[in-house]
Write a protein that holds these residues in place. Structure first.
Motif, PDB file in Angstrom:
ATOM      1  N   GLU A  61       3.549   2.913  28.400  1.00 47.60           N
ATOM      2  CA  GLU A  61       3.208   4.270  28.796  1.00 47.60           C
ATOM      3  C   GLU A  61       1.935   4.223  29.638  1.00 47.60           C
ATOM      4  OE1 GLU A  61       2.631   6.177  25.033  1.00 47.60           O
ATOM      5  OE2 GLU A  61       4.747   6.721  24.871  1.00 47.60           O
ATOM      6  N   LYS A  62       1.716   5.275  30.389  1.00 52.25           N
ATOM      7  CA  LYS A  62       0.484   5.384  31.163  1.00 52.25           C
ATOM      8  C   LYS A  62      -0.709   5.322  30.208  1.00 52.25           C
ATOM      9  CE  LYS A  62      -1.605   8.248  34.713  1.00 52.25           C
ATOM     10  NZ  LYS A  62      -1.454   9.431  35.557  1.00 52.25           N
ATOM     11  N   ASN A  63      -1.725   4.577  30.551  1.00 53.04           N
ATOM     12  CA  ASN A  63      -2.959   4.432  29.768  1.00 53.04           C
ATOM     13  C   ASN A  63      -2.724   3.829  28.383  1.00 53.04           C
ATOM     14  OD1 ASN A  63      -4.444   5.648  31.879  1.00 53.04           O
ATOM     15  ND2 ASN A  63      -3.862   7.658  31.114  1.00 53.04           N
ATOM     16  N   GLU A  85      11.510   4.845  32.617  1.00 53.42           N
ATOM     17  CA  GLU A  85      12.671   5.135  31.785  1.00 53.42           C
ATOM     18  C   GLU A  85      12.153   5.620  30.448  1.00 53.42           C
ATOM     19  OE1 GLU A  85      15.805   2.239  31.448  1.00 53.42           O
ATOM     20  OE2 GLU A  85      15.424   1.512  33.474  1.00 53.42           O
ATOM     21  N   PHE A  86      12.527   6.838  30.098  1.00 51.32           N
ATOM     22  CA  PHE A  86      12.087   7.438  28.835  1.00 51.32           C
ATOM     23  C   PHE A  86      10.569   7.432  28.705  1.00 51.32           C
ATOM     24  CE2 PHE A  86      16.252   5.421  28.116  1.00 51.32           C
ATOM     25  CZ  PHE A  86      17.010   6.564  27.933  1.00 51.32           C
ATOM     26  N   GLY A  87       9.870   7.628  29.834  1.00 56.59           N
ATOM     27  CA  GLY A  87       8.414   7.690  29.818  1.00 56.59           C
ATOM     28  C   GLY A  87       7.714   6.341  29.830  1.00 56.59           C
ATOM     29  N   PRO A 120       3.392  -5.570  19.460  1.00 54.34           N
ATOM     30  CA  PRO A 120       3.430  -4.102  19.595  1.00 54.34           C
ATOM     31  C   PRO A 120       4.018  -3.607  20.920  1.00 54.34           C
ATOM     32  CG  PRO A 120       1.146  -4.908  19.431  1.00 54.34           C
ATOM     33  CD  PRO A 120       2.037  -6.095  19.431  1.00 54.34           C
ATOM     34  N   LYS A 121       4.290  -4.509  21.842  1.00 51.63           N
ATOM     35  CA  LYS A 121       4.786  -4.112  23.165  1.00 51.63           C
ATOM     36  C   LYS A 121       6.303  -3.907  23.138  1.00 51.63           C
ATOM     37  CE  LYS A 121       0.788  -4.621  25.120  1.00 51.63           C
ATOM     38  NZ  LYS A 121      -0.040  -3.462  25.156  1.00 51.63           N
ATOM     39  N   GLU A 122       6.777  -3.079  24.050  1.00 52.47           N
ATOM     40  CA  GLU A 122       8.209  -2.882  24.252  1.00 52.47           C
ATOM     41  C   GLU A 122       8.663  -3.900  25.299  1.00 52.47           C
ATOM     42  OE1 GLU A 122      11.797  -2.295  24.114  1.00 52.47           O
ATOM     43  OE2 GLU A 122      10.707  -0.886  22.851  1.00 52.47           O
ATOM     44  N   LEU A 123       9.455  -4.860  24.874  1.00 54.98           N
ATOM     45  CA  LEU A 123       9.912  -5.925  25.771  1.00 54.98           C
ATOM     46  C   LEU A 123      11.356  -5.733  26.211  1.00 54.98           C
ATOM     47  CD1 LEU A 123       8.381  -9.013  23.914  1.00 54.98           C
ATOM     48  CD2 LEU A 123       7.388  -7.699  25.800  1.00 54.98           C
ATOM     49  N   GLY A 124      11.975  -4.654  25.787  1.00 51.38           N
ATOM     50  CA  GLY A 124      13.389  -4.469  26.084  1.00 51.38           C
ATOM     51  C   GLY A 124      14.195  -5.492  25.302  1.00 51.38           C
TER      52      GLY A 124
END
Length: 156
Positions: A61-63, A85-87, A120-124
């Motif tokens: 996400e931004k920031n 995609e989805f923010g 904690p990251k979204e890696l797909g």
């Protein structure tokens, strides 16, 4: 020099309370995935520097960067909503990790810190560790690219 190309890991598994717990489970995971447990030496010094930069791709996400992270995108990257995609925006990020002893990184410490940074990251779909590839660094701090894939059966 590339690192850890003979080991595997999955960044979506359990979070660990300590480096000791992480290392025990990391070794079990090598055996479970058919990797050579003998190739994992947790005490081997793999980086002779007090810090290391790790570049990776994640959906953010931004920031939403951690304090030790830098966005490696254009200044107006988040302005184009068509890139999201989805923010979430797919971005290249650089994280600076510091050695506990202020001098170097044993293998287990580097993998533990990578796990804590990336988990904690979204890696797909690409949440399986496939190694670190050396990158050109503009400073005295070594830099690596974190390779991730969809399963631990693939190899770079």
């Amino acid at each position: 020099m590339d690192l850890f190309n003979t080991v595997s890991w999955n960044f979506i598994d359990t979070e660990y309370e300590s480096a000791k717990d992480f290392n025990a489970n990391f070794l079990k995971y090598q055996i479970k995935t058919g990797k050579e447990a003998s190739s994992w030496n947790p005490d081997e010094i793999v980086i002779e520097n007090e810090a290391v930069d790790i570049v990776f791709m994640a959906w953010i996400e931004k920031n939403a960067l951690a304090d030790n992270e830098t966005l490696l995108e254009e200044e107006d990257f988040f302005d184009d909503e068509s890139k999201s995609e989805f923010g979430l925006f797919q971005a290249d990020i650089q994280a600076r990790l510091f050695a506990d002893n202020g001098e170097n990184f044993p293998a287990s410490e580097l993998m533990y810190k990578l796990d804590k940074q990336i988990k904690p990251k979204e890696l797909g779909d690409e949440h399986c560790f496939e190694g670190l590839g050396a990158l050109q660094s503009d400073t005295a701090v070594p830099k690596f690219y974190l390779f991730c894939g969809t399963s631990n059966t693939s190899s770079r």
